[in-house]
Enzyme design. Structure first.
Site, short mmCIF file in Angstrom:
data_model
loop_
_atom_site.label_atom_id
_atom_site.label_comp_id
_atom_site.label_asym_id
_atom_site.label_seq_id
_atom_site.Cartn_x
_atom_site.Cartn_y
_atom_site.Cartn_z
N LEU A 79 17.44 -27.64 -10.28
CA LEU A 79 18.61 -26.76 -10.29
C LEU A 79 18.61 -26.02 -11.62
O LEU A 79 18.16 -26.56 -12.63
CB LEU A 79 19.91 -27.56 -10.16
CG LEU A 79 20.18 -28.29 -8.83
CD1 LEU A 79 21.45 -29.13 -8.96
CD2 LEU A 79 20.29 -27.32 -7.68
N ASP A 80 19.14 -24.79 -11.61
CA ASP A 80 19.27 -24.07 -12.87
C ASP A 80 20.09 -24.89 -13.85
O ASP A 80 20.96 -25.69 -13.45
CB ASP A 80 19.97 -22.73 -12.65
CG ASP A 80 19.12 -21.73 -11.87
OD1 ASP A 80 17.91 -21.97 -11.73
OD2 ASP A 80 19.69 -20.73 -11.41
N ARG A 81 19.89 -24.66 -15.13
CA ARG A 81 20.57 -25.42 -16.17
C ARG A 81 22.09 -25.41 -15.97
O ARG A 81 22.76 -26.44 -16.11
CB ARG A 81 20.23 -24.84 -17.55
CG ARG A 81 20.92 -25.52 -18.72
CD ARG A 81 20.54 -24.85 -20.04
NE ARG A 81 21.18 -25.51 -21.17
CZ ARG A 81 22.41 -25.26 -21.60
NH1 ARG A 81 23.14 -24.34 -20.99
NH2 ARG A 81 22.92 -25.91 -22.63
N ARG A 185 22.00 -16.36 -6.91
CA ARG A 185 22.63 -15.54 -7.95
C ARG A 185 22.27 -14.07 -7.77
O ARG A 185 23.14 -13.19 -7.82
CB ARG A 185 22.21 -16.04 -9.32
CG ARG A 185 22.66 -17.47 -9.60
CD ARG A 185 21.94 -18.10 -10.77
NE ARG A 185 22.20 -17.40 -12.03
CZ ARG A 185 21.65 -17.76 -13.19
NH1 ARG A 185 20.82 -18.78 -13.26
NH2 ARG A 185 21.95 -17.07 -14.29
#
Length: 258
Positions: A79-81, A185
């Site tokens: 997952l993205d940060r 996103r």
């Protein structure tokens, strides 16, 4: 278009020394565990892998679960940060191989929730099919929408639906059908509804007169074939900071359980 290639298998890294606080933190994140798998509810701000600086990544924190003579749990996806939510690990090599194979075969169903602005998408639900390409600026990497015949194009598809809408914001559920970096996103931004707090892709930093503390994107559930048979679904509750903004924007009620 670039063909989809499986991830390369890497040798087991060297153990990482963790502080008692780090061990307690990662143990507190576990939301499901059995003989084959372990799932965690990753908080926003914790890198899955490849982080910079002095803070250990989730991948490194998994050394807290290492046992003598056995491999430590391995991340199956990332997952993205700044994205919170369900992240899956395999506790054995056979489980890692099984899950990796089915992930590449797109047998994983991922459900995300996002707060978007300046209102609900139009139409309120549908499918976004827009090819993406990677672009780098210094040490930062971005994804951009591009023509499908671009030499660096990667096919990408996201299903979405509006769960609730209020004045200037909406709560959206997104189901990525492909696994491109920053896909949800960029896709939501491409239809004029960037995710709140997503400064990289034009997301609002204020919503309903309140500051947005971080990227308002949460991996709410994950369904996948289990190594022992059948399909397993794991869910992660909405983090307090995101739920607080949902409530403040009038996006709660049935949306919280949708």
């Amino acid at each position: 278009m670039k063909p989809r290639t499986p991830p390369k298998l890497k040798a087991q890294p060297k153990p990482v020394a963790l502080t008692p606080e780090e061990i307690a933190l990662v143990r507190s994140l576990v939301i499901y565990e059995d003989a084959d798998i372990m799932a965690l509810n990753k908080p926003s701000g914790l890198s899955s892998q490849g982080g910079r600086g002095q803070v250990n990544t989730l991948d490194e924190l998994l050394w807290a679960f290492a046992k003598p003579g056995k491999a430590r749990p391995r991340l199956i996806h990332r997952l993205d940060r700044d994205t919170s939510g369900v992240i899956l690990t395999a506790k054995t090599k056979p489980a890692a191989s099984f899950l990796g194979k089915h992930m590449m075969g797109r047998r994983f169903a991922k459900t995300y929730r996002a707060i978007v602005t300046p209102g609900a998408p139009e139409p309120s639900g549908g499918v976004i099919e827009a090819a993406l390409r990677r672009e780098e600026a210094g040490r930062e990497a971005y994804m951009r929408v591009c023509p499908p015949d671009h030499p660096d194009a990667e096919t990408a598809m996201t299903r979405y639906r509006t769960l609730a809408k209020g004045a200037g914001a909406a709560l959206v559920e997104a189901n990525p059908q492909t696994g491109r970096m920053h896909q949800i996103r960029v896709h939501l931004a491409s239809i004029g509804r960037p995710i709140a707090g997503d400064a990289r892709y034009g997301g609002a930093l204020m919503a309903g007169g309140r500051p947005v503390p971080r990227l308002m994107l949460h991996a709410a559930s994950l369904s996948f074939p289990h190594p022992a048979g059948g399909t397993k679904t794991i869910t992660a509750g909405t983090p307090a900071d995101m739920q607080s903004l949902i409530d403040a924007l009038g996006l709660g009620g049935n949306a919280a359980e949708a």
